[in-house]
Scaffold this active site. Structure first.
Site, PDB file in Angstrom:
ATOM      1  N   MET A  47      12.491  23.226 100.004  1.00  0.00           N
ATOM      2  CA  MET A  47      13.749  22.483  99.942  1.00  0.00           C
ATOM      3  C   MET A  47      14.923  23.386 100.307  1.00  0.00           C
ATOM      4  SD  MET A  47      15.027  19.586  99.558  1.00  0.00           S
ATOM      5  CE  MET A  47      14.122  18.351  98.642  1.00  0.00           C
ATOM      6  N   PHE A  95      19.656  40.880  63.246  1.00  0.00           N
ATOM      7  CA  PHE A  95      18.520  40.910  64.162  1.00  0.00           C
ATOM      8  C   PHE A  95      18.158  39.488  64.584  1.00  0.00           C
ATOM      9  CE2 PHE A  95      13.838  40.814  64.759  1.00  0.00           C
ATOM     10  CZ  PHE A  95      13.814  41.509  65.953  1.00  0.00           C
ATOM     11  N   GLN A  96      18.005  39.292  65.879  1.00  0.00           N
ATOM     12  CA  GLN A  96      17.662  37.991  66.468  1.00  0.00           C
ATOM     13  C   GLN A  96      18.621  36.887  66.059  1.00  0.00           C
ATOM     14  OE1 GLN A  96      13.376  37.325  66.090  1.00  0.00           O
ATOM     15  NE2 GLN A  96      13.140  38.436  68.021  1.00  0.00           N
ATOM     16  N   GLU A 146       9.131  29.308  75.181  1.00  0.00           N
ATOM     17  CA  GLU A 146       9.826  28.201  74.502  1.00  0.00           C
ATOM     18  C   GLU A 146      10.382  27.155  75.471  1.00  0.00           C
ATOM     19  OE1 GLU A 146      10.214  31.387  73.788  1.00  0.00           O
ATOM     20  OE2 GLU A 146       9.975  31.694  71.638  1.00  0.00           O
ATOM     21  N   LYS A 197      16.835  30.970  57.502  1.00  0.00           N
ATOM     22  CA  LYS A 197      15.560  31.234  56.842  1.00  0.00           C
ATOM     23  C   LYS A 197      15.643  31.034  55.326  1.00  0.00           C
ATOM     24  CE  LYS A 197      11.711  34.475  57.056  1.00  0.00           C
ATOM     25  NZ  LYS A 197      11.257  35.811  57.493  1.00  0.00           N
TER      26      LYS A 197
END
Ligand SMILES: Cc1cc2nc3c(=O)[nH]c(=O)nc-3n(C[C@H](O)[C@H](O)[C@H](O)COP(=O)(O)OP(=O)(O)OC[C@H]3O[C@@H](n4cnc5c(N)ncnc54)[C@H](O)[C@@H]3O)c2cc1C
Ligand SMILES: Cc1ncc(C[n+]2csc(CCOP(=O)(O)OP(=O)(O)O)c2C)c(N)n1
Ligand SMILES: [Mg+2]
Lengths: 587, 169
Positions: free
Chosen positions: A483, A115-116, A53, A165
């Site tokens: 760097m 959940f999640q 993502e 949802k």
């Protein structure tokens, strides 16, 4: 128009289409299944399936920056949303307009450690320009349209919409964009004319002027870049730009001094130090640019054009602040300059240019050319030659290679250069290149990369293969987090703690494992050939491993906490005195 | 102008009363390291769901200007007013102060409450709950005096403020 009832998921898709979106970058999961179902049942909106993502957000940034449109992202709840956080903050720091839709657990489970479940609006509040949690499907269409308005207006930025949802399943009323007006958010676009007048008078009286321009000009659109070019040409003044503003003024022009700041050119930084009038258009006095604040352009009067009042007088107190859009302000300035028949002080300007040419003659980007090892600067010079006259876009990762790309690749147009400036996110370049390539399928898109940065989001090669996005990953492989190694060398007694890139993969074989083209150059003679082969690949990604000098450092460099005139030009220069403690703590 | 002088400012902010708006304001202060000396919030227009936040903060002139600019750019913010800068204003705080004691101390507490024009909301044979409205300094003074006379606890609203004269927000 009759009221239309749609499901929440359909409302999201319809709102995206009505906002002119044609591409969305995302990754599915339980909490966004209704939206993926609605996506499946239509053909106007193209979904690009990423592999992580974070990359969806960077790809949307690349898409947005290369087109001037709002980039769009779709992620699931919990880990989907938290993976997107780095990308959102990256877009916030660099003022990139995005709309990110995230799924959320159903309303009745919010707060239940479901959940999640993640407190996505809580987590992303400081990482977005604004965010929403939609609890009523009848607010969804309005919020979608508002989100686009907020993302692109004023100082652009990412906006997140968290949609439970059950709201995606529920039926609700759709309203078109035309019926939505934001209640409170009205950024000032047009400048106060009195301020423009003051600015014009100051500009006309300048003896040692310099334009210092930034990402705000790119944000304001290609017209603003044209107006900037016109105004700079009309005045005959020198111009420098930040990392984020490259391309707004053509780098091939004689008035261009190169980038300023920590790794900017000698002439740009000394022009800033010695100027009497500084004209800042859409830059934010970042600490990588100002260096030591108490010695920043000490004898100068400053004009600052910025659309965000909070950018003004934040780090540096200015004499003439002008709040407004760069395009609108530049237009007002140009019109007034012409109407009042202003002309710069030609005699003074001539002396000033003479002084600048003296600095320019130091040839600060010069490096030790050798046949024995490929210098990273050389590889980029050859890339520059090979790209000349071709339609191309450049993205970068973060590190030395990023700074060399900024120094050695010429940008003559806006929106062609995409780099993570404010957050400095390693792993930005590959997904951003994919986003830019999706938007410009016929153009050449090169991600100038380091071997360490590439590893951060290399899974996205899979995305590029799937969508036949022929991005080119041009790895300047110095086997170090260069760097980091450079700072350790200069500031930490060459104790190279954890900065060696151990256990690297064979990048050529890695490319082949994905069915891409992999190329390698280990000698100076091979560089041109490899670049030519790379540019000939047009149907799949190509990964190029250039074995460059592992010890090369990036110069010029202004060590943290030092002033513009304490610039180091090469390895033979050592800091004038030990870097002060307040400089050591800077990043 | 002395750049390093610390000034105290009272700022009034009108916001859309949407979820998370207070978190945004507080997050701004904590995230950017600004001071909050007091913050009060309540809906002031029920029809339009507009709330008014009054906050007292301190910092250099540059920081105060930053705070106002940062507040103004929050999307749900309607308007930001610096009451300290914009001419005379009135400020009040309300406090509930519980004092327990008997004998001379109890009588003294009641006498002081009278001087401060505090009212008695609750009384038992051994305690009082006083209500006091006044400036922050008056409330400080009152609570300070009560500390020597059996202060049990104090609860304060923080400052609410408004400009003087006919014109409004
Ligand atoms: C390793 C590394 C090294 C770096 N070294 C350097 C360096 O040497 N030199 C350098 O310059 N940078 C360097 N940077 C980048 C630096 O950190 C900053 O990101 C950059 O300097 C900021 O650019 P900017 O001032 O143009 O601001 P941006 O971040 O582009 O901000 C744009 C400004 O314009 C305003 N604005 C936006 N839209 C508009 C509009 N329409 N009209 C008017 N104003 C608008 C915004 O409010 C904002 O104030 C480096 C980064 C990294 C990772
Ligand atoms: C996600 C992330 N982690 C750490 C850093 C700190 N950092 C900045 S540059 C750099 C090294 C980059 O190495 P490489 O990609 O090989 O580029 P090079 O400097 O060698 O060109 C690191 C670790 C960062 N910018 N981003
Ligand atoms: Mg490296």
């Amino acid at each position: 128009m009759p009221e239309q009832k749609l499901t929440g998921a359909q409302i999201i898709i319809k709102a995206l289409k009505d906002q002119g979106v044609d591409t969305i970058f995302g990754y599915p999961g339980g909490a966004v299944l209704p939206i993926y179902d609605a996506l499946f049942q239509q053909n106007d909106l193209r979904h690009i399936l990423v592999r992580h993502e974070q990359a969806a957000v960077h790809a949307a940034e690349g898409y947005a920056r290369s087109t001037g449109k709002v980039g769009c992202v779709l992620v699931t709840s919990g880990p989907g949303a938290t993976n997107a956080v780095t990308g959102l903050l990256d877009a916030l720091c660099d003022s990139i307009p995005l709309v990110c839709v995230s799924g959320q657990v159903p309303t009745h489970l919010i707060g239940n450690d479901a959940f999640q479940e993640a407190d996505t609006t809580g987590i992303t509040r400081p990482c977005t320009k604004h965010n929403y949690l939609v609890k009523d499907v009848n607010n969804l269409a309005r919020i979608m349209h508002e989100a686009f308005y907020v993302a692109r207006s004023g100082r652009p930025g990412p906006v997140l919409i968290d949609v439970p949802k059950d709201v995606q399943f529920a039926d609700g009323i759709y309203v078109p964009p035309t019926e939505v007006k934001h209640k409170t958010y009205r950024p000032q676009v047009k400048p106060e004319i009195a301020r423009v007048e003051e600015a014009i008078e100051l500009i006309a009286s300048a003896k040692r002027p310099v334009f210092y321009t930034g990402g705000g000009v790119i944000n304001a659109g290609p017209m603003a870049a044209k107006l900037l070019t016109q105004f700079v040409k009309t005045t005959g003044f020198p111009i420098t730009s930040t990392l984020m503003g490259l391309g707004a003024f053509p780098a091939s022009d004689a008035q261009w001094l190169g980038m300023l700041g920590m790794h900017g050119t000698y002439e740009a930084n000394l022009a800033m130090y010695n100027c009497d009038v500084m004209i800042n258009i859409g830059a934010r006095f970042d600490d990588r640019v100002t260096g030591k604040l108490s010695e920043f352009a000490p004898g100068s009067k400053k004009i600052h054009v910025d659309i965000d009042p909070s950018s003004i007088n934040k780090n540096v107190v200015v004499d003439i602040p002008i709040v407004g859009d760069c395009g609108a302000v530049l237009e007002a300035m140009l019109t007034m300059w012409k109407a009042r028949q202003k002309r710069a002080d030609q005699a003074a300007l001539k002396d000033w240019w003479k002084q600048i040419e003296g600095w320019r003659a130091r040839n600060c980007l010069n490096y030790n050319r050798t046949e024995s090892v490929i210098k990273p600067q050389y590889a980029l010079e050859r890339l520059r030659e090979a790209l000349r006259g071709k339609d191309h876009y450049i993205t970068t990762e973060v590190g030395q290679h990023q700074m060399w790309a900024a120094q050695f690749l010429p940008f003559d147009q806006p929106n062609r250069w995409m780099t993570s400036g404010g957050l400095g996110t390693m792993g930005y370049g590959l997904p951003a290149a994919i986003g830019a390539q999706i938007a410009h399928p016929e153009a050449i898109v090169v991600d100038v990369s380091g071997e360490a940065s590439f590893l951060m989001n290399m899974q996205e090669i899979g995305t590029a293969v799937q969508y036949r996005a022929p991005v080119k990953v041009f790895i300047l492989n110095n086997q170090y987090m260069g760097m980091v190694r450079q700072w350790q060398e200069l500031l930490h007694g060459s104790r190279f703690s954890q900065s060696y890139s151990e256990a690297l993969p064979d990048f050529v074989k890695l490319a082949e494992a994905w069915g891409c083209v992999g190329l390698r150059a280990t000698t100076v003679a091979e560089v041109d050939e490899v670049i030519e082969k790379m540019l000939a690949v047009t149907d799949r990604p190509c990964i190029v491993d250039i074995a460059v000098d592992p010890k090369e450092n990036c110069f010029p460099m202004i060590p943290g906490g030092k002033a513009h005139n304490e610039i180091l030009l090469g390895p033979e220069d050592t800091p004038s005195s030990a870097t002060p403690e307040d400089g050591m703590v800077l990043v | 102008m002395d750049e390093s002088k610390i000034e105290k400012h009272t700022i009034a902010v009108l916001v859309d009363n949407e979820p998370g708006v207070l978190a945004r304001v507080i997050g701004l202060f904590s995230g950017r390291g600004y001071n909050i000396e007091s913050l009060t919030v309540a809906e002031v227009n029920n029809a339009d769901h507009v709330s008014r936040i009054t906050l007292v903060t301190s910092g250099t002139r540059m920081i105060i200007e930053q705070i106002k600019a940062q507040l103004s750019r929050l999307v749900p913010v309607h308007r930001v007013h610096d009451l300290t800068d914009e001419g005379p204003s009135v400020e009040r705080e309300l406090a509930l102060v519980k004092v327990a004691g008997t004998g001379e101390k109890r009588i003294e507490a009641l006498r002081l409450a009278d001087i401060f024009k505090a009212t008695v909301l609750d009384a038992t044979l051994t305690s009082f709950v006083f209500e006091l409205t006044g400036t922050t300094e008056q409330v400080d003074d009152f609570v300070g005096l009560m500390a020597q006379l059996g202060l049990v606890e104090a609860s304060r609203t923080g400052v609410v403020a408004m400009s003087k004269g006919a014109s409004g927000f």
